[in-house]
Every structure is written in structure tokens, then in C-alpha cells.
Design a protein around this motif. Structure first.
Motif, PDB file in Angstrom:
ATOM      1  N   PHE A  90       3.613   1.115  -0.023  1.00 26.40           N
ATOM      2  CA  PHE A  90       2.379   0.805  -1.200  1.00 26.40           C
ATOM      3  C   PHE A  90       1.684   0.570  -1.408  1.00 26.40           C
ATOM      4  O   PHE A  90       1.176  -0.642  -0.512  1.00 26.40           O
ATOM      5  N   VAL A  91       0.464   1.640  -1.548  1.00 24.68           N
ATOM      6  CA  VAL A  91      -1.221   0.963  -0.840  1.00 24.68           C
ATOM      7  C   VAL A  91      -1.964   1.051  -2.222  1.00 24.68           C
ATOM      8  O   VAL A  91      -1.838   1.270  -3.141  1.00 24.68           O
ATOM      9  N   GLY A  92      -3.074   0.306  -2.226  1.00 25.60           N
ATOM     10  CA  GLY A  92      -3.999  -0.454  -3.325  1.00 25.60           C
ATOM     11  C   GLY A  92      -5.229  -1.447  -2.879  1.00 25.60           C
ATOM     12  O   GLY A  92      -4.978  -1.694  -1.655  1.00 25.60           O
ATOM     13  N   ARG A  93      -5.535  -1.754  -3.452  1.00 24.45           N
ATOM     14  CA  ARG A  93      -6.608  -3.401  -3.327  1.00 24.45           C
ATOM     15  C   ARG A  93      -6.114  -4.180  -4.687  1.00 24.45           C
ATOM     16  O   ARG A  93      -5.686  -4.345  -5.483  1.00 24.45           O
ATOM     17  N   ASP A  94      -6.240  -5.255  -4.164  1.00 25.91           N
ATOM     18  CA  ASP A  94      -6.043  -6.456  -4.795  1.00 25.91           C
ATOM     19  C   ASP A  94      -7.459  -7.258  -4.936  1.00 25.91           C
ATOM     20  O   ASP A  94      -8.707  -6.953  -4.092  1.00 25.91           O
ATOM     21  N   ARG A  95      -7.469  -7.724  -6.308  1.00 28.22           N
ATOM     22  CA  ARG A  95      -8.731  -8.937  -6.358  1.00 28.22           C
ATOM     23  C   ARG A  95      -9.519  -9.354  -5.145  1.00 28.22           C
ATOM     24  O   ARG A  95     -10.736  -9.766  -5.081  1.00 28.22           O
ATOM     25  N   ASN A  96      -8.582 -10.237  -4.990  1.00 28.82           N
ATOM     26  CA  ASN A  96      -8.973 -10.961  -4.124  1.00 28.82           C
ATOM     27  C   ASN A  96      -9.232 -10.801  -2.381  1.00 28.82           C
ATOM     28  O   ASN A  96     -10.247 -11.435  -1.912  1.00 28.82           O
ATOM     29  N   LEU A  97      -7.930  -9.872  -2.450  1.00 29.31           N
ATOM     30  CA  LEU A  97      -7.841  -9.478  -0.736  1.00 29.31           C
ATOM     31  C   LEU A  97      -8.673  -8.325  -0.578  1.00 29.31           C
ATOM     32  O   LEU A  97      -8.578  -8.073   0.783  1.00 29.31           O
ATOM     33  N   ALA A  99      -8.321  -4.488   0.190  1.00 29.45           N
ATOM     34  CA  ALA A  99      -7.652  -3.111   0.629  1.00 29.45           C
ATOM     35  C   ALA A  99      -6.180  -4.318   0.895  1.00 29.45           C
ATOM     36  O   ALA A  99      -5.799  -4.894   2.050  1.00 29.45           O
ATOM     37  N   ILE A 100      -4.582  -3.157   0.474  1.00 26.56           N
ATOM     38  CA  ILE A 100      -3.157  -4.280   0.880  1.00 26.56           C
ATOM     39  C   ILE A 100      -2.120  -2.689   1.422  1.00 26.56           C
ATOM     40  O   ILE A 100      -2.749  -1.953   0.304  1.00 26.56           O
ATOM     41  N   VAL A 101      -1.959  -3.155   1.682  1.00 26.44           N
ATOM     42  CA  VAL A 101      -0.082  -2.353   2.482  1.00 26.44           C
ATOM     43  C   VAL A 101       0.927  -2.936   2.250  1.00 26.44           C
ATOM     44  O   VAL A 101       0.667  -4.272   2.011  1.00 26.44           O
ATOM     45  N   LEU A 113      16.759  -6.892   0.824  1.00 30.69           N
ATOM     46  CA  LEU A 113      15.482  -6.518   0.443  1.00 30.69           C
ATOM     47  C   LEU A 113      14.199  -7.085   1.017  1.00 30.69           C
ATOM     48  O   LEU A 113      15.072  -9.009   1.502  1.00 30.69           O
ATOM     49  N   ARG A 114      13.573  -6.487   2.224  1.00 35.40           N
ATOM     50  CA  ARG A 114      12.842  -6.633   2.795  1.00 35.40           C
ATOM     51  C   ARG A 114      11.511  -6.001   2.800  1.00 35.40           C
ATOM     52  O   ARG A 114      11.313  -5.245   2.631  1.00 35.40           O
ATOM     53  N   ALA A 115      10.259  -7.108   2.936  1.00 36.92           N
ATOM     54  CA  ALA A 115       9.475  -6.841   2.605  1.00 36.92           C
ATOM     55  C   ALA A 115       7.662  -6.928   3.846  1.00 36.92           C
ATOM     56  O   ALA A 115       8.160  -8.025   4.415  1.00 36.92           O
ATOM     57  N   VAL A 116       7.305  -6.197   4.090  1.00 39.60           N
ATOM     58  CA  VAL A 116       6.140  -6.727   4.266  1.00 39.60           C
ATOM     59  C   VAL A 116       5.032  -6.941   3.940  1.00 39.60           C
ATOM     60  O   VAL A 116       4.636  -5.426   3.427  1.00 39.60           O
ATOM     61  N   VAL A 117       4.197  -7.354   3.750  1.00 36.82           N
ATOM     62  CA  VAL A 117       2.644  -7.429   2.417  1.00 36.82           C
ATOM     63  C   VAL A 117       1.531  -7.767   3.992  1.00 36.82           C
ATOM     64  O   VAL A 117       1.240  -8.587   4.620  1.00 36.82           O
ATOM     65  N   PHE A 118       0.881  -6.278   3.943  1.00 36.41           N
ATOM     66  CA  PHE A 118      -0.660  -6.582   4.887  1.00 36.41           C
ATOM     67  C   PHE A 118      -1.588  -6.779   4.045  1.00 36.41           C
ATOM     68  O   PHE A 118      -2.192  -6.059   3.535  1.00 36.41           O
ATOM     69  N   THR A 119      -2.163  -8.187   4.233  1.00 36.02           N
ATOM     70  CA  THR A 119      -3.848  -7.443   3.795  1.00 36.02           C
ATOM     71  C   THR A 119      -4.576  -8.329   4.938  1.00 36.02           C
ATOM     72  O   THR A 119      -3.886  -8.710   6.006  1.00 36.02           O
ATOM     73  N   LYS A 120      -6.166  -8.162   4.740  1.00 31.95           N
ATOM     74  CA  LYS A 120      -7.291  -8.623   5.780  1.00 31.95           C
ATOM     75  C   LYS A 120      -6.545 -10.447   6.407  1.00 31.95           C
ATOM     76  O   LYS A 120      -6.947 -10.718   7.672  1.00 31.95           O
ATOM     77  N   GLU A 121      -5.662 -10.611   6.133  1.00 30.15           N
ATOM     78  CA  GLU A 121      -5.304 -12.651   6.254  1.00 30.15           C
ATOM     79  C   GLU A 121      -4.495 -12.041   7.632  1.00 30.15           C
ATOM     80  O   GLU A 121      -3.313 -13.061   8.154  1.00 30.15           O
TER      81      GLU A 121
END
Length: 389
Positions: A90-97, A99-101, A113-121
Motif C-alpha cells: 500500500f502506498v500513499g502519504r501520511d500527514r506527518n511522515l 510518503a509511506i509504503v 500477519l507480517r508488516a513492514v512500514v517504510f517511512t522517512k524514519e
């Protein structure tokens, strides 16, 4: 009467006697961040802090030398997502972060259930009970909120583009750090400015046998011409950075040393830029010092954040053993890290000491990259550029 702290001009024999008195029984030195053994050896400088020593020994520490964990050590996309039919991004934009994936996948047995949250941090990894969740439809955004409730999921959209999956795999592999470069600077007695230190000649006749022995112990002397392993920016084709260097493989890491005395130096190059452009761009360095003291303020570098200062100890004091006094100083924003620095007078030349030294250097660089402001901004900027693409 309390024992006085040894001063710079104190004879070594008197320093030993005073240090014994200082570390006998309960004494404020045990809780001080500035250890009495470092007094006069590592000088205070603005923006730098002497690393705290602990009431332990090298023998106790060397049984476990954990490496600082970084998110880039984990190849989740490779190990848990690649080849998994349930993998969806899933791709999109977060108000604070910005662009995110968000990548989701289920284990083969649907238990996780495994998840990877990829942000500027950077990347964050999550594992939750699968509970038969289906990674399709509107309920998926609810799952993402369960993974990380701080994320704004309103603008996330599913992306099943295979090119994105390949890109995430490549980025993950590229981010894996198993190669390190460290500086080694030789300081002769009486030298106090960087031009003197970087100008020390590489000929064996021009430096002490103690320094030569330390180089031999530190790692393997390797020829640079045609060198096929990690080269740390050294010239391996035309001899532009000298003919040899020190290399080591330690616990799955490759380490190439930038040894000042092995890098080319020309008399006309008063500032020793040919040498400093390598060591000055390292994050950690060992200072082999035959001087009474060392100040980090004498070296101008935006990258160097950690110095381990090694002083040879005369053999007539150690009963013929090859020993060193060891101190460390880091920039204030690096913070503390493992392994501990034992509060012991001497470190005897040994495999245990070398293991401790390599662990301390690798963890020093990792901690600086994670905590120091300059590296944090670079890491965030790198992630931002990748996510924008």
C-alpha cells in the motif's frame, strides 16, 4: 586524606600508585563519568564526552559482545515476503511522515500477519497473530491501523506493481551493512596538532616498534594492487593510496583500515589532505598515542565521532607483557553503547582485547549513525528520496 588525581606531568610509576589508591574500595571515582585513569590522557573538548568506564574486567565482558541492532540488519522482504502470494503493498502519504509504503503478507500457515512500514524514519517490522485475516478489501486498512495506530490510512492505496516489490528487495539488500572502515592515526611524543600527526612517515625506521607491533596485531597486512575484497575507497589499480593496508574479517564483517602511515604523503602537502580525506571521512578511529595526552579538538572533521585512544605501557611496568592503556571519547550526541569499557589499568594484547576493540568500533559507528544529528538527517533524507521515487 583523599588521594589526589594523577596530573599530566606525573611520573608513570606515581600515576600507577595513585590510581591504585583511587580505585580501592568506595570512592567517588566509581560513579564519575570522567574516570581517573583518563585524567590527563584524554583532554576535555567542547562537544565531546569521555566514555564512562565500568567496574568490570575484559575477561567478564569478552564472553558476550553483542552488536548494536539496526533495522537494516533484517532482510524481511527477502525472508518473509519474496515468493509469498499474499504479499501486497500500500502506498500513499501520511500527514506527518510524508510518503509511506506499507507491505503486508501472511505466513504460509496463516498464523502470522507480517508488516513492514517504510517511512522517512526508516523501516519498522511487525508480527501479529494472523487470525485468518484476508489481505483484500476495505478491512485491510483496518489491519494496517492495528499494525501501527499512528498511521494515517485514509490516503493509502493498494499497489500490486511487481516493479515496486523488486525495488523494495533491492533497497533492502543495498541497505545491509557488513563492511566497515576505520582510521588508525599514529601520534608521536610531543605532537599536538593534526598536521604533525598526519605527517608521520610510514617507514618502519621512523616509527616505534610498539606501533609496528600494534599494526601487526590489529589485522592482516594486505597488498592493495588487485585487491578484490572490501577496499573502503582505497585505490587497488594504480597505487594512488599506497601499496598496503590492514584488513580483517571479524564475525561476518569486513573491516578495512585507513592507516595514516600507509597512505601517501608529500612534503608539499602540509595539511596532509591525501591522508586526511580518508581518515577524516571515517566515523570511528583508533589513536595510537605515545604522547602524554590527546584532545579530539586537534582534528577537524565533520564525520569523526568516536576516538579510541591506545597508549603503549612500558614493559618494565607490566613484567614484560605487551599492554596498553585504553580510553575513549565520543561526540556528545552519540550516547552510550556496548560493550562496556572495563575499568582496568591495562589491556593485555590478546584475542579477547582485539574482539572487544572491533565490537566497540562497529557499535560506535552504528550508534553514531542512529543517534548523531548529522547522520540522522542524512538517513531521513535518503529515505525520503527513495520513497518519493
Amino acid at each position: 586524606m583523599a588521594a589526589s588525581v594523577p596530573t599530566i606531568g606525573c611520573l608513570l610509576a606515581d600515576r600507577v600508585r595513585l590510581l591504585r589508591e583511587l580505585t580501592r574500595g568506595d570512592h567517588p571515582a566509581w560513579t564519575s563519568t570522567h574516570d581517573p585513569d583518563d585524567e590527563g590522557i584524554v583532554l576535555d573538548a567542547e562537544g565531546w564526552s569521555t566514555c564512562r568506564k565500568e567496574n568490570t574486567t575484559l575477561d567478564q565482558i569478552s564472553t558476550s559482545l553483542p552488536i548494536v541492532d539496526m533495522e537494516t540488519d533484517h532482510l524481511w522482504f527477502r525472508d518473509h515476503f519474496a515468493g509469498n502470494d499474499s504479499w501486497i503493498n500500500f502506498v500513499g502519504r501520511d500527514r506527518n511522515l510524508g510518503a509511506i509504503v506499507v507491505a503486508l503478507s501472511k505466513s504460509q500457515d496463516d498464523e502470522l500477519l507480517r508488516a513492514v512500514v517504510f517511512t522517512k524514519e526508516g523501516r519498522k517490522f511487525y508480527e501479529l497473530p494472523g487470525m485468518g485475516a484476508k489481505l483484500k478489501g476495505k478491512l485491510t486498512k483496518k489491519l494496517i491501523s492495528d499494525v501501527d495506530a499512528t498511521l494515517d490510512t485514509s490516503k493509502l492505496k493498494a499497489c500490486e506493481d511487481e516493479a515496486l516489490k523488486k525495488s523494495l528487495l533491492r533497497n533492502e539488500e543495498k541497505s545491509l551493512v557488513r563492511k566497515y572502515k576505520f582510521g588508525l592515526l599514529y601520534v608521536r611524543e610531543g605532537q599536538t596538532i593534526e598536521e604533525e600527526m598526519f605527517a608521520n612517515d610510514g617507514n618502519v625506521i621512523d616509527h616505534s616498534p610498539e606501533y609496528q607491533r600494534f599494526c601487526d596485531w590489529l589485522g592482516e597486512l594486505v597488498p592493495l594492487q588487485g585487491w578484490a575484497k572490501y577496499r573502503a575507497g582505497l585505490d587497488v589499480t594504480s597505487g594512488g593510496t599506497g601499496t598496503t593496508s590492514i584488513y580483517s574479517e571479524w564475525r561476518g564483517f569486513e573491516v578495512m583500515w585507513h592507516v595514516a602511515t600507509m597512505l601517501p604523503h608529500f612534503e608539499a602537502d602540509y595539511q596532509c589532505l591525501q591522508r586526511k580525506r580518508h581518515i577524516g571521512n571515517d566515523i570511528c578511529a583508533v589513536i595510537f598515542s605515545e604522547n602524554e595526552s590527546f584532545s579530539p579538538a586537534c582534528i577537524f572533521s565533520q564525520f569523526l565521532h568516536c576516538y579510541i585512544v591506545v597508549n603503549p605501557v612500558p614493559k618494565d611496568i607490566t613484567g614484560g607483557r605487551v599492554c596498553y592503556r585504553v580510553s575513549q571519547i565520543c561526540k556528545n550526541d552519540v550516547g552510550g553503547y556496548m560493550p562496556k569499557i572495563p575499568r582496568q589499568r591495562y589491556f593485555e594484547e590478546s584475542d579477547a582485547f582485539r574482539d572487544w576493540l572491533y565490537a566497540r568500533l562497529i557499535n560506535g559507528e552504528r550508534t553514531a549513525v542512529l543517534n548523531a544529528a548529522g547522520f540522522t538527517m542524512t538517513r531521513v533524507r535518503t529515505s525520503q528520496l527513495y520513497l518519493q521515487d
